[in-house]
Design a protein around this motif. Structure first.
Motif, PDB file in Angstrom:
ATOM      1  N   ALA A 125       0.815  -1.215   0.000  1.00 42.30           N
ATOM      2  CA  ALA A 125       0.000   0.000   0.000  1.00 42.30           C
ATOM      3  C   ALA A 125       0.849   1.266   0.000  1.00 42.30           C
ATOM      4  O   ALA A 125       0.312   2.365  -0.077  1.00 42.30           O
ATOM      5  N   LEU A 126       2.172   1.136   0.071  1.00 40.47           N
ATOM      6  CA  LEU A 126       3.028   2.314   0.187  1.00 40.47           C
ATOM      7  C   LEU A 126       3.108   3.133  -1.099  1.00 40.47           C
ATOM      8  O   LEU A 126       3.069   4.353  -1.062  1.00 40.47           O
ATOM      9  N   ARG A 138       3.101   2.757  -5.814  1.00 37.26           N
ATOM     10  CA  ARG A 138       2.812   1.916  -6.980  1.00 37.26           C
ATOM     11  C   ARG A 138       3.902   0.876  -7.207  1.00 37.26           C
ATOM     12  O   ARG A 138       3.657  -0.175  -7.770  1.00 37.26           O
ATOM     13  N   ARG A 139       5.107   1.168  -6.784  1.00 38.48           N
ATOM     14  CA  ARG A 139       6.232   0.263  -7.021  1.00 38.48           C
ATOM     15  C   ARG A 139       6.228  -0.926  -6.063  1.00 38.48           C
ATOM     16  O   ARG A 139       6.672  -2.018  -6.401  1.00 38.48           O
ATOM     17  N   TRP A 140       5.731  -0.731  -4.864  1.00 34.91           N
ATOM     18  CA  TRP A 140       5.864  -1.748  -3.822  1.00 34.91           C
ATOM     19  C   TRP A 140       5.108  -3.040  -4.091  1.00 34.91           C
ATOM     20  O   TRP A 140       5.576  -4.102  -3.683  1.00 34.91           O
ATOM     21  N   PRO A 141       3.953  -3.061  -4.743  1.00 32.26           N
ATOM     22  CA  PRO A 141       3.341  -4.360  -5.043  1.00 32.26           C
ATOM     23  C   PRO A 141       4.247  -5.235  -5.909  1.00 32.26           C
ATOM     24  O   PRO A 141       4.338  -6.448  -5.720  1.00 32.26           O
ATOM     25  N   ARG A 142       4.961  -4.610  -6.848  1.00 28.00           N
ATOM     26  CA  ARG A 142       5.895  -5.367  -7.691  1.00 28.00           C
ATOM     27  C   ARG A 142       7.072  -5.876  -6.867  1.00 28.00           C
ATOM     28  O   ARG A 142       7.521  -7.006  -7.047  1.00 28.00           O
ATOM     29  N   VAL A 143       7.555  -5.042  -5.937  1.00 29.88           N
ATOM     30  CA  VAL A 143       8.674  -5.463  -5.095  1.00 29.88           C
ATOM     31  C   VAL A 143       8.259  -6.656  -4.240  1.00 29.88           C
ATOM     32  O   VAL A 143       8.985  -7.638  -4.120  1.00 29.88           O
ATOM     33  N   PHE A 144       7.065  -6.595  -3.664  1.00 32.93           N
ATOM     34  CA  PHE A 144       6.592  -7.699  -2.835  1.00 32.93           C
ATOM     35  C   PHE A 144       6.361  -8.950  -3.678  1.00 32.93           C
ATOM     36  O   PHE A 144       6.690 -10.062  -3.269  1.00 32.93           O
ATOM     37  N   ALA A 145       5.816  -8.770  -4.864  1.00 37.27           N
ATOM     38  CA  ALA A 145       5.528  -9.926  -5.729  1.00 37.27           C
ATOM     39  C   ALA A 145       6.805 -10.624  -6.173  1.00 37.27           C
ATOM     40  O   ALA A 145       6.800 -11.830  -6.415  1.00 37.27           O
ATOM     41  N   THR A 146       7.895  -9.895  -6.282  1.00 35.67           N
ATOM     42  CA  THR A 146       9.156 -10.493  -6.713  1.00 35.67           C
ATOM     43  C   THR A 146      10.042 -10.882  -5.535  1.00 35.67           C
ATOM     44  O   THR A 146      11.194 -11.259  -5.729  1.00 35.67           O
TER      45      THR A 146
END
Length: 82
Positions: A55-56, A58-66
């Motif tokens: 939720a931080l 737009r980039r962080w969902p991708r960081v978490f997913a990878t």
């Protein structure tokens, strides 16, 4: 003789300070980190907290997913009778 009362002089409002940079314009040191460093940080926090980072920005969902897979192992309990 009745004297007319004049209302007290109103204070002038101070001029507001110049607007500071908005949060979006401010320097974001955390987002300046590369993905490998963010993965190393997220690997050390509980999984629920790591997931909440999506939720931080737009980039962080991708960081978490990878994020490399975390191996969850059940706790080892001592055997009875020994």
């Amino acid at each position: 003789m009745e004297q007319e009362r004049t209302p007290p002089a109103m204070k002038r409002a101070r001029p507001s300070p110049p607007p500071q940079a908005h949060a979006a314009d401010a320097e974001d040191r955390l987002s300046a980190l590369d993905d490998a460093t963010l993965h190393a940080i997220l690997a050390r926090v509980p999984l629920r907290d790591a997931a909440a980072t999506t939720a931080l920005s737009r980039r962080w969902p991708r960081v978490f997913a990878t994020l490399p897979r975390r191996h969850l192992q059940p706790p080892r309990l001592p055997r009875r009778g020994r």
